[in-house]
Write an enzyme that holds these catalytic residues in place. Structure first.
Site, PDB file in Angstrom:
ATOM      1  N   ARG A  46      17.198 -58.244 -27.554  1.00 26.87           N
ATOM      2  CA  ARG A  46      17.315 -58.660 -26.145  1.00 26.87           C
ATOM      3  C   ARG A  46      18.084 -59.973 -26.015  1.00 26.87           C
ATOM      4  NH1 ARG A  46      13.469 -61.204 -23.824  1.00 26.87           N
ATOM      5  NH2 ARG A  46      11.807 -60.172 -24.998  1.00 26.87           N
ATOM      6  N   TYR A  98      28.978 -54.394  -0.067  1.00 22.82           N
ATOM      7  CA  TYR A  98      28.233 -53.338  -0.756  1.00 22.82           C
ATOM      8  C   TYR A  98      26.756 -53.340  -0.334  1.00 22.82           C
ATOM      9  CZ  TYR A  98      26.320 -50.528  -4.515  1.00 22.82           C
ATOM     10  OH  TYR A  98      25.654 -49.567  -5.217  1.00 22.82           O
ATOM     11  N   ASP A 168      32.429 -60.574  -5.415  1.00 19.18           N
ATOM     12  CA  ASP A 168      32.239 -59.243  -5.994  1.00 19.18           C
ATOM     13  C   ASP A 168      33.621 -58.595  -6.085  1.00 19.18           C
ATOM     14  OD1 ASP A 168      31.824 -56.535  -6.508  1.00 19.18           O
ATOM     15  OD2 ASP A 168      29.880 -56.518  -5.490  1.00 19.18           O
ATOM     16  N   LYS A 193      32.591 -48.764 -12.200  1.00 19.15           N
ATOM     17  CA  LYS A 193      33.695 -48.259 -11.397  1.00 19.15           C
ATOM     18  C   LYS A 193      34.995 -48.325 -12.205  1.00 19.15           C
ATOM     19  CE  LYS A 193      30.290 -48.216  -8.500  1.00 19.15           C
ATOM     20  NZ  LYS A 193      30.007 -49.322  -7.567  1.00 19.15           N
TER      21      LYS A 193
HETATM   22  C1  LIG Z   1      28.750 -49.990  -7.234  1.00 21.82           C
HETATM   23  C2  LIG Z   1      28.833 -51.384  -6.754  1.00 21.82           C
HETATM   24  C3  LIG Z   1      27.879 -52.335  -7.114  1.00 21.82           C
HETATM   25  C4  LIG Z   1      26.655 -51.975  -7.926  1.00 21.82           C
HETATM   26  O1  LIG Z   1      26.996 -51.520  -9.200  1.00 21.82           O
HETATM   27  P1  LIG Z   1      26.069 -50.552 -10.101  1.00 21.82           P
HETATM   28  O2  LIG Z   1      26.850 -50.471 -11.371  1.00 21.82           O
HETATM   29  O3  LIG Z   1      25.959 -49.255  -9.345  1.00 21.82           O
HETATM   30  O4  LIG Z   1      24.749 -51.210 -10.239  1.00 21.82           O
HETATM   31  C5  LIG Z   1      28.048 -53.638  -6.665  1.00 21.82           C
HETATM   32  N1  LIG Z   1      29.088 -53.993  -5.894  1.00 21.82           N
HETATM   33  C6  LIG Z   1      30.030 -53.096  -5.521  1.00 21.82           C
HETATM   34  C7  LIG Z   1      31.167 -53.538  -4.650  1.00 21.82           C
HETATM   35  C8  LIG Z   1      29.925 -51.766  -5.924  1.00 21.82           C
HETATM   36  O5  LIG Z   1      30.844 -50.891  -5.541  1.00 21.82           O
END
Ligand SMILES: *Cc1c(COP(=O)(O)O)cnc(C)c1O
Length: 368
Positions: A46, A98, A168, A193
């Site tokens: 961890r 998001y 983000d 993504k």
């Molecule tokens: C998908 C997404 C997240 C969250 O990511 P996960 O990998 O699903 O936890 C956060 N911010 C944005 C802009 C996203 O598209």
């Protein structure tokens, strides 16, 4: 070095004769560690893992600051909230970012005494909310509305009132936009993504400007335990090598699809920050190197959108975005975003763009 070279070299250790270029995943819950733990590089799974270290090194080179990898994008988002926000602090969020990030801020963190202020991404509306803020949270382009704000101007204004700035950067990835270079303190992304881009794993990361914050974010990960598995991290590092190739094709396809949709009379409210007549284009062109794989548009109503999606053969109806597979969804099926029933978010993959456009054309015809 250019992007295509950097992503292929990123994070690869020097290695010696007989070593692979990218060492395989290290599967370890515990390591040989006799005596004083401070003298042993790896003790417990961890706390550290050499496979994370290689990938974090790769992302640090691309982001321009120390990077900590997490089990998912939300694990990375909540690490910043958790490490920065305390009772009585003010966080300024986008009202159109998001969804789950807003839910976390307005739910758990508001209950813990954090004050959440919200304003739209478009028009830099968050500027008017900054007085007394501890943290400014930005998402540009926003998801799913694809609005853009001026990151450098907002970061400067936030720093003038003593606030930290997090961006983000999921939609563009670090090859499309460099938040730390634009003045942000934190660059955070869901690597589920486009960064990994194969629709097969979840991951996230936080890159920081100030190394002192890297220690606090890493401590949060160690204490919360939001650690990624070594196999996923190794796959992510392997995928990173093709990021430039994938994004180049995805952005090219996204622009061509946007140009095609712009000519279709049943399509309204088309948004793609890379379209020169998009309202976001002017600011986007100043701060983005690439405009990303995601576009959005509106069909007449829920039925038209559902018929369109089920008539598509090559475009998978699925949530999420950024993959080599082209996907689309009727976003209002989830709730939580201020969007029309016929709103569709489409993520361009790496398929042949003529095949994609032919498929979209027949699906729009069939949905009529
Ligand atoms: C998908 C997404 C997240 C969250 O990511 P996960 O990998 O699903 O936890 C956060 N911010 C944005 C802009 C996203 O598209």
């Amino acid at each position: 070095m250019r992007d295509a070279t950097r992503v292929i070299r990123a994070g690869l250790p020097k290695g010696s004769q007989g070593d692979p270029f990218l060492p395989g995943p290290t599967f370890a819950a515990t390591y040989h560690a006799a005596g004083d733990p401070a003298s042993v590089p790896h003790t417990y799974g961890r706390f550290h893992n050499p496979t994370w270290t290689h990938f974090e090194q790769a992302l640090s080179e691309l982001e321009g600051g120390p990077t900590i990898v997490f089990a998912s994008g939300m694990a990375a988002v909540s690490a910043i909230f958790g490490a920065v926000l305390r009772q009585g602090d003010v966080v300024v969020m986008p009202s159109d970012s998001y969804y789950t990030g807003r839910v976390l801020a307005n739910g758990y963190f508001a209950q813990m005494g954090v004050q959440v202020r919200a304003a739209l991404t478009a028009g830099n509306a968050q500027l008017a909310q900054l007085n007394g803020a501890k943290l400014l949270w930005l998402e540009s382009p926003s998801n799913p509305g694809l609005e853009v704000c001026d990151i450098a101007a907002l970061a400067e204004a936030a720093h003038n009132v003593g606030a930290l700035v997090a961006v983000d950067n999921t939609t563009p990835t670090v090859l499309g936009q460099r938040p730390l270079a634009l003045g942000a303190d934190f660059s955070v992304a869901s690597d589920t993504k486009a960064l990994t881009g194969h629709s097969d794993l979840l991951m996230g990361h936080v890159a920081v400007h100030d190394p002192a914050w890297a220690d606090r974010i890493r401590l949060w990960r160690t204490q919360i335990g939001a650690i990624p598995g070594p196999m996923e991290v190794w796959l992510a590092h392997r995928s990173l090598a093709t990021l430039e190739l994938r994004l180049t094709r995805q952005c090219h396809n996204a622009l061509a699809i946007a140009q095609f949709l712009a000519r279709r009379s049943e399509v309204t409210s088309l948004r793609y920050p890379g379209l020169p007549d998009d309202p976001a284009y002017f600011v986007a062109a100043q701060q983005m190197q690439r405009y990303g794989p995601v576009l959005s548009f509106v069909l007449k109503d829920r039925t038209a959108a559902e018929n369109f999606l089920s008539a598509c053969q090559l475009v998978h109806e699925a949530t999420s975005f950024g993959s080599i597979h082209t996907t689309a969804e009727r976003r209002a099926r989830w709730g939580g975003d201020a969007i029309p029933e016929g709103f569709i978010r489409l993520s361009a993959g790496c398929e042949d763009v003529d095949d994609l456009i032919a498929d979209l054309a027949q699906a729009l015809d069939a949905a009529h």
